[in-house]
Design a protein around this motif. Structure first.
Motif, PDB file in Angstrom:
ATOM      1  N   LYS A 148       0.804  -1.402   0.033  1.00 38.38           N
ATOM      2  CA  LYS A 148       0.069  -0.093   0.011  1.00 38.38           C
ATOM      3  C   LYS A 148       0.909   1.247   0.012  1.00 38.38           C
ATOM      4  N   LEU A 149       1.903   1.194   0.873  1.00 41.35           N
ATOM      5  CA  LEU A 149       2.846   2.370   0.977  1.00 41.35           C
ATOM      6  C   LEU A 149       3.448   2.682  -0.460  1.00 41.35           C
ATOM      7  N   GLY A 150       4.071   1.505  -0.947  1.00 39.19           N
ATOM      8  CA  GLY A 150       4.673   1.681  -2.308  1.00 39.19           C
ATOM      9  C   GLY A 150       3.771   2.163  -3.406  1.00 39.19           C
ATOM     10  N   ALA A 151       2.593   1.734  -3.430  1.00 45.40           N
ATOM     11  CA  ALA A 151       1.410   2.267  -4.379  1.00 45.40           C
ATOM     12  C   ALA A 151       1.275   3.877  -3.932  1.00 45.40           C
ATOM     13  N   MET A 152       1.219   4.308  -2.693  1.00 44.96           N
ATOM     14  CA  MET A 152       0.971   5.599  -2.349  1.00 44.96           C
ATOM     15  C   MET A 152       2.165   6.529  -2.950  1.00 44.96           C
ATOM     16  N   LEU A 153       3.228   6.024  -2.589  1.00 45.51           N
ATOM     17  CA  LEU A 153       4.471   6.767  -2.912  1.00 45.51           C
ATOM     18  C   LEU A 153       4.604   6.921  -4.521  1.00 45.51           C
ATOM     19  N   SER A 154       4.383   5.959  -5.314  1.00 43.28           N
ATOM     20  CA  SER A 154       4.200   6.241  -6.706  1.00 43.28           C
ATOM     21  C   SER A 154       3.092   6.946  -7.014  1.00 43.28           C
ATOM     22  N   LEU A 155       2.194   6.840  -6.586  1.00 41.69           N
ATOM     23  CA  LEU A 155       0.875   7.719  -6.863  1.00 41.69           C
ATOM     24  C   LEU A 155       1.275   9.129  -6.742  1.00 41.69           C
ATOM     25  N   VAL A 156       1.514   9.391  -5.496  1.00 38.83           N
ATOM     26  CA  VAL A 156       1.646  10.940  -5.290  1.00 38.83           C
ATOM     27  C   VAL A 156       2.871  11.536  -6.160  1.00 38.83           C
ATOM     28  N   ALA A 157       3.814  10.917  -6.559  1.00 35.71           N
ATOM     29  CA  ALA A 157       4.979  11.363  -7.567  1.00 35.71           C
ATOM     30  C   ALA A 157       4.347  11.737  -8.758  1.00 35.71           C
ATOM     31  N   VAL A 158       3.266  11.048  -9.550  1.00 31.89           N
ATOM     32  CA  VAL A 158       2.959  11.509 -10.631  1.00 31.89           C
ATOM     33  C   VAL A 158       1.605  12.590 -10.274  1.00 31.89           C
ATOM     34  N   GLN A 159       0.678  12.351  -9.305  1.00 32.00           N
ATOM     35  CA  GLN A 159      -0.279  13.161  -8.997  1.00 32.00           C
ATOM     36  C   GLN A 159       0.176  14.636  -9.060  1.00 32.00           C
ATOM     37  N   THR A 160       1.504  14.897  -8.301  1.00 34.02           N
ATOM     38  CA  THR A 160       1.867  16.152  -8.058  1.00 34.02           C
ATOM     39  C   THR A 160       1.992  16.843  -9.457  1.00 34.02           C
ATOM     40  N   PHE A 161       2.445  16.422 -10.770  1.00 33.50           N
ATOM     41  CA  PHE A 161       2.036  17.065 -11.935  1.00 33.50           C
ATOM     42  C   PHE A 161       0.765  16.785 -12.872  1.00 33.50           C
ATOM     43  N   VAL A 162      -0.130  16.106 -12.137  1.00 36.04           N
ATOM     44  CA  VAL A 162      -1.423  15.977 -13.076  1.00 36.04           C
ATOM     45  C   VAL A 162      -2.685  16.583 -12.066  1.00 36.04           C
ATOM     46  N   ASP A 163      -2.563  16.165 -10.677  1.00 35.88           N
ATOM     47  CA  ASP A 163      -3.843  16.782 -10.115  1.00 35.88           C
ATOM     48  C   ASP A 163      -3.018  16.953  -8.490  1.00 35.88           C
ATOM     49  N   PRO A 164      -2.476  18.207  -8.191  1.00 34.86           N
ATOM     50  CA  PRO A 164      -1.891  18.572  -6.886  1.00 34.86           C
ATOM     51  C   PRO A 164      -2.853  18.351  -5.705  1.00 34.86           C
ATOM     52  N   ALA A 165      -4.088  18.719  -6.004  1.00 32.61           N
ATOM     53  CA  ALA A 165      -4.927  18.476  -4.599  1.00 32.61           C
ATOM     54  C   ALA A 165      -5.185  16.918  -4.496  1.00 32.61           C
ATOM     55  N   ALA A 166      -5.266  16.010  -5.476  1.00 28.11           N
ATOM     56  CA  ALA A 166      -4.975  14.764  -5.222  1.00 28.11           C
ATOM     57  C   ALA A 166      -3.813  14.222  -4.584  1.00 28.11           C
ATOM     58  N   ALA A 167      -2.961  14.639  -4.961  1.00 25.81           N
ATOM     59  CA  ALA A 167      -1.429  14.143  -4.395  1.00 25.81           C
ATOM     60  C   ALA A 167      -1.465  14.707  -2.829  1.00 25.81           C
ATOM     61  N   ALA A 168      -1.979  15.805  -2.478  1.00 24.79           N
ATOM     62  CA  ALA A 168      -2.228  16.123  -1.243  1.00 24.79           C
ATOM     63  C   ALA A 168      -2.942  15.329  -0.232  1.00 24.79           C
ATOM     64  N   ALA A 169      -4.027  14.711  -0.968  1.00 22.84           N
ATOM     65  CA  ALA A 169      -5.128  13.808  -0.266  1.00 22.84           C
ATOM     66  C   ALA A 169      -4.146  12.274   0.035  1.00 22.84           C
ATOM     67  N   THR A 170      -3.395  12.045  -1.017  1.00 24.99           N
ATOM     68  CA  THR A 170      -2.733  10.901  -0.945  1.00 24.99           C
ATOM     69  C   THR A 170      -1.776  10.743   0.167  1.00 24.99           C
ATOM     70  N   LEU A 171      -0.985  11.973   0.079  1.00 27.54           N
ATOM     71  CA  LEU A 171       0.042  12.251   1.250  1.00 27.54           C
ATOM     72  C   LEU A 171      -0.798  12.135   2.622  1.00 27.54           C
ATOM     73  N   GLY A 172      -2.035  12.596   2.802  1.00 25.71           N
ATOM     74  CA  GLY A 172      -2.660  12.576   3.935  1.00 25.71           C
ATOM     75  C   GLY A 172      -2.983  11.114   4.473  1.00 25.71           C
ATOM     76  N   ARG A 173      -3.316  10.189   3.492  1.00 22.88           N
ATOM     77  CA  ARG A 173      -3.803   8.741   3.766  1.00 22.88           C
ATOM     78  C   ARG A 173      -2.138   8.025   4.007  1.00 22.88           C
ATOM     79  N   SER A 174      -1.347   8.409   3.490  1.00 24.89           N
ATOM     80  CA  SER A 174      -0.128   7.939   3.827  1.00 24.89           C
ATOM     81  C   SER A 174       0.480   8.249   5.220  1.00 24.89           C
ATOM     82  N   ASP A 175       0.197   9.302   5.403  1.00 22.95           N
ATOM     83  CA  ASP A 175       0.556   9.786   6.949  1.00 22.95           C
ATOM     84  C   ASP A 175      -0.211   8.793   7.932  1.00 22.95           C
ATOM     85  N   ALA A 176      -1.301   8.528   7.743  1.00 18.84           N
ATOM     86  CA  ALA A 176      -2.100   7.823   8.921  1.00 18.84           C
ATOM     87  C   ALA A 176      -1.411   6.341   8.613  1.00 18.84           C
TER      88      ALA A 176
END
Length: 665
Positions: A148-176
């Protein structure tokens, strides 16, 4: 060559277990389970060719359409990717997923692996929208925390340049998840680094600086002299954050500890092969746009990987600069002189060039298509302004409504067109949408140039790895034999220009020149095109650019003149202004000298009629930002001979020169 970068497999975060494939054997020399274990063991040794042979042998022993066949196909996919067979890797992963029962929870790891491979291929080919979809599915299906963490880390890396708001949400889930899990510091640092990049690209510089420093501390701080490429990247992140925050001294200190600009032997020489993309084009690059791109040079001189780090201009701009880098390459013998550490995760600062700025071919075709729609009384949905990801839901809703009325109506065609042109749509969906729209356009007797709006991107986006040499020619050349396009001057010209642009972007600057000139001349000399046709002018501009790079200045001047444009580029003037004076050793920035930096910058500038330099801009700089200001000041203080111009305007424009900053031995 492929660097092992299949999702978080490379970071050691996805547990690779040899899950048993239970198939009844028919008394061969080895059981299927033994073959599976042997293939998995070969995977771990990194001999991809031998590993692939083992997986294919095992595949042949499994029943077609079976669960076991699906597992083997998924395990084979990353090996294909490592062998630079991206399209086959995606097909294997997708075929494997189709064979895994969705209701079987014991297969969650295999499903996650498949989506990680698909996402990593999309990331590697800069289809970040497609990568987002794959990594989201990987995260949703992952059961084990490392997966799950591996998928999240890869996800936020690409969301940063496609949908920054979604990237922030992904980081929030990973923080938990991170808060509830005991993790290695290096893993926590990886998430801190991704938060840094997100904050840099969304303008939260204080926040970016804080998370960058956290990543550096988690990786051991600044004391260690033996550093990894991860350490260097984290320190470079901090340097960029400090620089954008106005603290140049701290920025240089952190950059000094990356090792950039301090090679022991060899030198990172851009030579003639590195180039900035032209301003304009499909991404509508502007002179003010700036990006930092990270790339890895393979032993054969090609680019093994390129990805954006930071861009002032948004994700679309960031990815366009990364695409330009992906086409760079060097002779293998020159690369061998560069220590391996300095070939990995190299970072360069970039801006676009105004020397041969040209309009987008796609924009011209889109304009033709929209005019045709309007002539048929169809209202084209407005092009979204601002958050493209937010516009996606509205565009999907419009397509659904249109298809409810009639799946083959002109309104449906217009909705498909607008949705497919949204950059946040994945490559695969884009290909499917354009393929869906083409028969509607054809059935409604759309002109050839309007059909190209669908046919060109449908064919190009159907291929995952269009970066391979010759890919564009193989995809597009057959279209020139199809009567609908062959008999239309604008259509055949657009296809040829796309072929050349695709070939040039994916080869060495010094390669493909002869091929490109031949194809471009077919456009420029096409008597069916008006002398001022934008496609003909575009062909002539491209020819002049190639001739100028080849040192054929007289030919470039004549070609440019035949385009009908004003040739005031210094490089192709018959009598460009002469350089009278330049600064000396005082141009070397003292801060860089104190920290022992060496590097270079490529500067573009205009020369006024009075001999002064104006509009100077750093196009390429290594290390990022260290010598950009010094390079522009160097030419800002240069003086050229005065040039008479009746209108008092520029003496000439868009001169590009490189300045190297070397410390005497």
């Amino acid at each position: 060559m492929r660097i092992n970068r299949v999702g978080l497999l490379a970071a050691g975060m996805v547990a690779v277990s040899a899950a048993a494939v239970r198939v009844v054997a028919q008394v061969p020399a080895t059981t299927v389970q033994q073959d599976f274990d042997a293939a998995a063991a070969l995977d771990s040794k990194g001999d991809h060719a031998v590993s692939l042979a083992a997986w294919e042998k095992l595949e042949a022993r499994t029943k077609p359409g079976s669960r076991s066949r699906g597992i083997v196909l998924i395990r084979k996919a990353p090996t294909l990717f490592a062998l630079d067979r991206a399209d086959e890797a995606v097909r294997a992963a997708q075929a494997g997923l189709a064979l895994l029962p969705a209701s079987d929870p014991t297969l969650s790891e295999d499903r996650t692996r498949a989506y990680l491979v698909i996402g990593q291929v999309a990331t590697d080919t800069l289809d970040y929208a497609g990568a987002v979809i794959a990594f989201q599915k990987a995260e949703a299906g992952a059961v084990a925390v490392p997966d799950k963490l591996g998928a999240m880390l890869s996800l936020v890396a690409v969301q940063t340049f496609v949908d920054p708001a979604a990237a922030a949400a992904t980081l929030g889930r990973s923080d938990a998840v991170i808060k509830a899990t005991k993790l290695d510091k290096a893993v926590t640092a990886s998430f801190a680094r991704q938060r840094t990049l997100l904050l840099l690209n969304t303008g939260d510089i204080p926040g970016a600086r804080s998370s960058a420093l956290q990543a550096v501390r988690l990786l051991g701080g600044m004391e260690s002299k033996m550093i990894s490429t991860t350490d260097a990247a984290a320190r470079s992140d901090a340097a960029i954050a400090y620089l954008l925050g106005g603290d140049a001294d701290e920025a240089r200190r952190y950059m000094a500890y990356t090792g950039a600009g301090r090679m022991v032997k060899g030198s990172f020489d851009p030579a003639a092969e590195m180039r900035s993309p032209d301003c304009g084009g499909d991404a509508e690059l502007k002179p003010k746009d700036v990006a930092v791109v990270e790339f890895t040079i393979a032993p054969d001189g090609s680019i093994a990987q390129a990805k954006p780090v930071y861009a002032a201009g948004g994700g679309k701009v960031a990815l366009e600069f990364a695409r330009a880098v992906k086409g760079w390459s060097w002779p293998a013998e020159k690369v061998q002189a560069i220590p391996a550490f300095y070939r990995y995760n190299v970072r360069v600062e970039m801006r676009c060039s105004t020397a041969f700025e040209r309009p987008s071919i796609s924009d011209g075709l889109d304009g033709e298509f929209e005019q045709w729609l309007e002539s048929r009384g169809v209202v084209v949905p407005a092009k979204p302004v601002g958050a493209l990801a937010a516009a996606l839901a509205v565009q999907r809703a419009e397509l659904a409504t249109a298809m409810t009325g009639s799946p083959t109506s002109m309104r449906t065609l217009a909705a498909i067109y607008r949705l497919a042109s949204n950059p946040t749509v994945s490559r695969e969906e884009r290909a499917a949408l354009y393929a869906q729209g083409l028969p509607i356009a054809t059935a409604n007797t759309a002109p050839a140039s309007a059909r190209l709006t669908f046919d060109l991107p449908a064919r190009i986006n159907a291929v995952a790895d269009v970066w391979k040499p010759g890919a564009y020619e193989r995809i597009l050349a057959p279209m020139l034999s199809e009567p609908v396009y062959a008999n239309d001057p604008q259509a055949r010209a657009a296809i040829r220009l796309m072929m050349v642009d695709g070939a040039v972007a994916r080869s060495r600057k010094s390669a493909n020149n002869d091929y490109s000139i031949v194809v471009l001349r077919q456009v420029a000399d096409d008597k069916a095109l008006n002398p001022n046709d934008p496609l003909r002018v575009g062909a002539l501009i491209r020819i002049a650019s190639i001739e100028e790079r080849n040192g054929q200045i007289d030919a470039a001047r004549a070609t440019f003149a035949s385009s009908g444009l004003t040739a005031n580029q210094c490089a192709i003037m018959d009598a460009p202004p002469k350089l009278v004076s330049t600064p000396g050793a005082e141009a070397f920035p003292m801060e860089a000298l104190r920290w022992g930096f060496e590097g270079w910058t490529q500067v573009q500038y205009d020369v006024g009629a009075d001999g002064t330099v104006v509009n100077q801009r750093a196009l390429l700089s290594y290390p990022p930002f260290i010598f950009s200001e010094a390079g522009t000041k160097f030419f800002g203080n240069a003086k050229f001979a005065k040039t008479y111009r009746p209108d008092g305007g520029l003496g000439c424009g868009a001169t590009t020169q490189r300045v190297s900053f070397k410390i005497p031995q």
